[in-house]
Write an enzyme that holds these catalytic residues in place. Structure first.
Site, PDB file in Angstrom:
ATOM      1  N   ARG A   1      42.182  33.544  31.987  1.00  4.47           N
ATOM      2  CA  ARG A   1      42.462  35.113  32.202  1.00  4.47           C
ATOM      3  C   ARG A   1      43.400  34.051  34.090  1.00  4.47           C
ATOM      4  O   ARG A   1      42.148  33.291  34.379  1.00  4.47           O
ATOM      5  CB  ARG A   1      42.178  35.742  32.974  1.00  4.47           C
ATOM      6  CG  ARG A   1      40.550  36.657  32.308  1.00  4.47           C
ATOM      7  CD  ARG A   1      40.129  37.896  32.709  1.00  4.47           C
ATOM      8  NE  ARG A   1      38.781  37.676  31.709  1.00  4.47           N
ATOM      9  CZ  ARG A   1      39.054  38.662  30.634  1.00  4.47           C
ATOM     10  NH1 ARG A   1      39.973  39.549  30.885  1.00  4.47           N
ATOM     11  NH2 ARG A   1      38.285  38.497  30.338  1.00  4.47           N
TER      12      ARG A   1
ATOM     13  N   ASP B   1      43.557  40.464  36.162  1.00  3.26           N
ATOM     14  CA  ASP B   1      42.665  39.992  34.962  1.00  3.26           C
ATOM     15  C   ASP B   1      42.715  40.286  33.692  1.00  3.26           C
ATOM     16  O   ASP B   1      42.382  40.003  32.786  1.00  3.26           O
ATOM     17  CB  ASP B   1      41.484  40.510  35.851  1.00  3.26           C
ATOM     18  CG  ASP B   1      41.598  41.922  36.012  1.00  3.26           C
ATOM     19  OD1 ASP B   1      42.409  42.316  36.615  1.00  3.26           O
ATOM     20  OD2 ASP B   1      40.352  42.801  34.985  1.00  3.26           O
TER      21      ASP B   1
HETATM   22  P1  AMP Z   1      40.319  47.383  32.689  1.00  2.00           P
HETATM   23  O1  AMP Z   1      40.919  47.718  33.370  1.00  2.00           O
HETATM   24  O2  AMP Z   1      39.241  47.005  31.338  1.00  2.00           O
HETATM   25  O3  AMP Z   1      40.839  45.257  32.958  1.00  2.00           O
HETATM   26  O4  AMP Z   1      39.320  46.104  33.239  1.00  2.00           O
HETATM   27  C1  AMP Z   1      39.030  46.209  35.426  1.00  2.00           C
HETATM   28  C2  AMP Z   1      36.897  46.536  35.037  1.00  2.00           C
HETATM   29  O5  AMP Z   1      36.113  46.976  35.332  1.00  2.00           O
HETATM   30  C3  AMP Z   1      36.980  44.882  34.878  1.00  2.00           C
HETATM   31  O6  AMP Z   1      36.260  44.340  35.198  1.00  2.00           O
HETATM   32  C4  AMP Z   1      36.460  45.732  33.555  1.00  2.00           C
HETATM   33  O7  AMP Z   1      34.753  44.968  33.302  1.00  2.00           O
HETATM   34  C5  AMP Z   1      35.325  46.812  34.183  1.00  2.00           C
HETATM   35  N1  AMP Z   1      35.164  48.479  33.375  1.00  2.00           N
HETATM   36  C6  AMP Z   1      36.176  48.979  33.473  1.00  2.00           C
HETATM   37  N2  AMP Z   1      35.450  49.867  32.263  1.00  2.00           N
HETATM   38  C7  AMP Z   1      33.843  49.531  32.671  1.00  2.00           C
HETATM   39  C8  AMP Z   1      32.811  50.508  32.455  1.00  2.00           C
HETATM   40  N3  AMP Z   1      32.610  51.277  31.409  1.00  2.00           N
HETATM   41  N4  AMP Z   1      31.898  49.960  33.172  1.00  2.00           N
HETATM   42  C9  AMP Z   1      31.083  48.970  33.302  1.00  2.00           C
HETATM   43  N5  AMP Z   1      32.658  47.671  33.664  1.00  2.00           N
HETATM   44  C10 AMP Z   1      33.819  48.631  33.456  1.00  2.00           C
HETATM   45 MG    MG Z   2      40.403  43.980  31.852  1.00  2.00          MG
END
Ligand code: AMP
Ligand code: MG
Length: 465
Positions: free
Chosen positions: A174, A239
């Site tokens: 990404r 990201d």
């Molecule tokens: P996203 O909103 O899915 O793009 O996630 C943004 C960041 O938050 C990424 O680094 C994910 O790995 C982290 N993240 C999201 N949900 C969780 C979770 N339940 N536990 C740990 N990390 C999380």
């Molecule tokens: Mg993500």
């Protein structure tokens, strides 16, 4: 069954990842296996449905040849930069058939920070349905190979059933991956990333600038395709923008019902940064961040590097407009690159009368009477029809293959999730099946074409976290 892993990503320098195994769950069970996709990958779908396969999909067993890891990346989230994000709830177990096989919700990693590394059932089913619907609609996207229930509860606002999604992607590289190395002044890793991206995606590009041009072209087209379906990604952080040009991360995404160019759904997007009509501008903003990360590779002379980056970035609006015009011209059944004013006039009319985005376009291929039903005030719609008829001879059969009858409407997804939380997966399977054939009306499913009733309207969507 022996799975045929390749794991090219695991061969990259250590700066790219942390080795990390999934955390087993107590009592997993299968919700869905994507037979067609499994076969494409050379995996026997019956294996995935067996106890042994389930153990792999749940993260309870590491298949031979897998090399589980969490990828490092950074990113701008809602405009603010985090130099370290990384896979916090996703684990790449390896590559099969050139595709990443990733378990989302498989437990904590070194990048989890305060998160639990788990996913609730709702977001797993949402991503499964929407990503597979996008694929059937012809939009580049990550895919869903399987969904399982973990048999455990995850704590969100209240305790919820947990789930694990097996996601398949051309890669999980990404913009944030490049930003991660740029933030560390790690030019060697940046070079390795560029080389890897070119090989992995089989590009003609031979350097960072050509990779950048490729990503610009793919993103311009992708965002135009989203716009053509009324799709709002909802969390276009850097990201969540893939170098392969696939749609990735179906968190708070949604398809619009009534057309409103400023529509947003995501609860956390209070300012509407990622609203429908902001998407091309945000894509260009994200690509600018990508350029900043790649500057050291564009030219040794940083002034020159900035100058070439600017030239490429300035091409984005025209590339987007061209793709957008081609898509919307097809939607109204007219030759490519038709007069944009006619299209804009229709969109303005739809916005002013808040007509259903999907139904309005679909009905246009069914004739004027059907089209006019969408409008409370028919007179301006009749005027538009007259201009449209004067513009050429539209072909309704061509329009039907670009204007879907079925999209994954939010209120239907919410119903599916509510039933799934009661362990009734029949609505999930039914909706999934209908969405596999979005351009053909299917008998007995008229209800799935319909917009929500006032009580069914979903105003907000939430991230899966
Ligand atoms: P996203 O909103 O899915 O793009 O996630 C943004 C960041 O938050 C990424 O680094 C994910 O790995 C982290 N993240 C999201 N949900 C969780 C979770 N339940 N536990 C740990 N990390 C999380
Ligand atoms: Mg993500």
């Amino acid at each position: 069954m022996k799975l045929n892993f390749q794991n090219t990503f695991a061969r990259l320098p250590e700066s790219f990842f942390e080795k990390n195994e999934p955390t087993p769950v107590i009592q997993p069970s299968i919700i869905a296996v994507n037979d067609g996709l499994a076969e494409e990958l050379g995996i026997d779908p019956n294996f995935l449905k067996s106890d042994e396969g389930l153990a792999v999909l749940a993260g309870n067993s590491i298949p031979e040849g897998a090399e589980p890891l969490a990828m490092a990346y950074a990113g701008h989230q809602f405009g603010g930069f985090s130099s370290q994000l990384g896979d916090g709830r996703a684990i790449l177990i390896g590559e099969i058939g050139g595709k990443d096989i990733q378990l989302k919700g498989a437990g904590p990693t070194s990048f989890s920070r305060r998160g639990d590394g788990r996913s609730a059932l709702g977001p797993v089913l949402r991503e499964y349905l929407v990503s597979e619907a996008m694929h059937a609609l012809g939009i580049p996207t990550t895919r869903a190979l399987a969904a399982v229930m973990s048999g455990e509860l995850v704590l969100r606002e209240q305790p919820e059933k947990g789930g694990i999604l097996t996601r398949v992607a051309s890669s999980h590289l990404r913009i944030g991956t490049a930003q991660y190395f740029a933030a560390r002044d790690d030019t060697e890793s940046l070079k390795a990333l560029v080389e890897y991206a070119i090989q992995r995606h089989d590009l003609e590009a031979s350097n960072a600038l050509e990779l950048f041009q490729d990503v610009i072209r793919k993103q311009a087209r992708l965002i135009a395709q989203w716009m053509g379906l009324g799709f709002i990604h909802g969390v276009m952080n850097t990201d969540n923008m893939s170098l392969s040009g696939e749609t990735i991360d179906y968190g708070p995404c949604a398809f619009m019902d009534r057309f409103n160019p400023t529509q947003k759904f995501s609860y956390i997007d209070q300012n509407g940064r990622y609203a429908y009509s902001n998407q091309p501008g945000i894509a260009q903003w994200n690509l600018t961040r990508f350029a900043e990360a790649l500057l050291p590779l564009f030219d040794e002379d940083q002034e020159k590097a900035v100058a070439v980056a600017k030239i490429e970035l300035q091409k984005f609006p025209a590339l987007f407009d061209e793709a957008h015009l081609a898509i919307f011209s097809k939607k109204i059944g007219l030759p490519k690159n038709h007069d944009p004013e006619l299209i804009q006039a229709l969109l303005d009319l739809m916005a002013s009368q808040k007509t259903d985005f999907t139904l309005t376009f679909r009905s246009l291929s069914n004739g004027p009477d059907s089209f006019l039903l969408n409008f409370k005030d028919e007179a301006p719609a009749r005027d538009w029809l007259a201009k449209w008829n004067a513009a050429g001879t539209p072909e309704s059969s061509l329009m039907k293959v670009v204007n879907p009858a079925y999209i994954p409407r939010n209120h239907q997804i919410e119903k599916v999730i509510a039933a799934a939380n009661q362990e009734n997966f029949a609505p999930f399977h039914e909706l999934h099946k209908v969405l596999q054939n979005p351009y053909n009306e299917q008998e007995g499913f008229v209800e799935m074409e319909q917009p929500p009733t006032p009580e069914e309207i979903v105003c907000n969507t939430f991230c899966g976290t």
